[in-house]
Design an enzyme around this catalytic site. Sequence first.
Site, PDB file in Angstrom:
ATOM      1  N   HIS A  65       0.613  -0.907  -0.207  1.00  0.00           N
ATOM      2  CA  HIS A  65       0.107   0.083  -0.057  1.00  0.00           C
ATOM      3  C   HIS A  65       1.174   1.392   0.522  1.00  0.00           C
ATOM      4  O   HIS A  65       2.126   1.237   1.002  1.00  0.00           O
ATOM      5  CB  HIS A  65      -0.996   0.319   1.386  1.00  0.00           C
ATOM      6  CG  HIS A  65      -0.811  -0.856   3.257  1.00  0.00           C
ATOM      7  ND1 HIS A  65       0.082  -1.198   2.715  1.00  0.00           N
ATOM      8  CD2 HIS A  65      -0.731   0.982   3.555  1.00  0.00           C
ATOM      9  CE1 HIS A  65       0.490  -1.274   3.931  1.00  0.00           C
ATOM     10  NE2 HIS A  65       0.449   0.222   4.184  1.00  0.00           N
TER      11      HIS A  65
ATOM     12  N   HIS B 147       0.966   5.219   0.920  1.00  0.00           N
ATOM     13  CA  HIS B 147       0.239   6.635   1.714  1.00  0.00           C
ATOM     14  C   HIS B 147       0.597   7.761   0.813  1.00  0.00           C
ATOM     15  O   HIS B 147       1.081   8.104   0.258  1.00  0.00           O
ATOM     16  CB  HIS B 147       0.593   6.463   2.804  1.00  0.00           C
ATOM     17  CG  HIS B 147       0.752   5.615   3.937  1.00  0.00           C
ATOM     18  ND1 HIS B 147      -0.329   5.145   4.524  1.00  0.00           N
ATOM     19  CD2 HIS B 147       1.331   4.443   3.900  1.00  0.00           C
ATOM     20  CE1 HIS B 147       0.169   4.603   5.900  1.00  0.00           C
ATOM     21  NE2 HIS B 147       1.103   3.440   4.935  1.00  0.00           N
TER      22      HIS B 147
END
Length: 130
Positions: free
Chosen positions: A93, A95
């Site tokens: 992931h 950010h």
Amino acid sequence: MASIFTKIINREIPGHIVAEDDDFIAFLDIMPLVKGHVLVVPKKEVDYIFDLEPELLSGLHLFAQKVAKAMDKTINCTRIGVAVIGLEVPHVHVHLVPLRTMDDINFTRQKLKLSQEELSEIAEQIKKGF
């Protein structure tokens, strides 16, 4: 066992989704550093970003760019910061963090606790940027 992100992707648990295509999804971090903190995730569950296939890695960044541009249009900030930590959830992931100061992307600071209503409002705001 599926990661919490895979559960959001599969709609097994709710998420405040701001963008999605066949390979990627972007949703609000429920424990954000600042309001508007978004996670951009490949739908394929891979733990470490540098284990992604080259096409998926480049696609992730191109998708993140689209999301960041939508955030730029709708969130009052100086720019969108980018970070890849990869220690919290074993699913790649990125950010995307709206920045006003350098401290806005300090991952050691206390996270915000926003209501579901606030998160829904922020997600709708970002969606308007597409």
